[in-house]
Design a protein around this motif. Sequence first.
Motif, PDB file in Angstrom:
ATOM      1  N   CYS A  49      47.058  43.766  35.696  1.00  0.00           N
ATOM      2  CA  CYS A  49      45.759  43.456  36.282  1.00  0.00           C
ATOM      3  C   CYS A  49      45.886  42.481  37.455  1.00  0.00           C
ATOM      4  O   CYS A  49      45.121  42.570  38.416  1.00  0.00           O
ATOM      5  N   PRO A  54      41.435  44.245  39.743  1.00  0.00           N
ATOM      6  CA  PRO A  54      40.578  44.262  38.569  1.00  0.00           C
ATOM      7  C   PRO A  54      39.946  45.600  38.233  1.00  0.00           C
ATOM      8  O   PRO A  54      39.539  45.821  37.108  1.00  0.00           O
ATOM      9  N   THR A  58      43.168  51.277  35.172  1.00  0.00           N
ATOM     10  CA  THR A  58      42.994  50.998  33.738  1.00  0.00           C
ATOM     11  C   THR A  58      43.401  52.188  32.876  1.00  0.00           C
ATOM     12  O   THR A  58      43.767  52.003  31.723  1.00  0.00           O
ATOM     13  N   THR A 134      37.410  47.368  32.833  1.00  0.00           N
ATOM     14  CA  THR A 134      38.152  46.912  34.002  1.00  0.00           C
ATOM     15  C   THR A 134      38.982  45.727  33.545  1.00  0.00           C
ATOM     16  O   THR A 134      38.893  45.272  32.408  1.00  0.00           O
ATOM     17  N   CYS A 135      39.760  45.191  34.447  1.00  0.00           N
ATOM     18  CA  CYS A 135      40.578  44.031  34.118  1.00  0.00           C
ATOM     19  C   CYS A 135      39.807  42.718  34.186  1.00  0.00           C
ATOM     20  O   CYS A 135      40.362  41.668  33.923  1.00  0.00           O
TER      21      CYS A 135
END
Length: 136
Positions: A49, A54, A58, A134-135
């Motif tokens: 990440c 971000p 994923t 998401t991160c």
Amino acid sequence: MAQRSLPPTDREDEDELRDESLSLWRIAFSPIIWAAHFLLCYAGAAIWCARVGPTQGTAFLRLSVLALTLIALGLIGWVGWRALQQWRPEASTADRLHHPENRHHFLGHAAVLLSLISVVGVIYVALPALFIGTCQ
């Protein structure tokens, strides 16, 4: 008439020592695999990440966690299976299970239980990958 037991030979002593040391290692293998899985998943996710960003990648992160989880579960399953064989030997030696002083069987039992705990731990470590949007 009582049977006299003969003193163990050097070869028998070496085999017993090898079995006991393997039993001790078998206890530690499953928690070590669990810890390595935890470290690889969380450190890998943090590094991924930070490097990728971000909102990107994923899906790859989820697949990586899934692959690591399947590998860890397979290894823990193998260790647990070997420990189960040690804990529950073939029928001809089943009478040895009832002696509480038999360390070899106790160590097999402990390794089986630690393998079960490690399976639960690995699954809990992998659960956040299902919910990663998401991160961020």
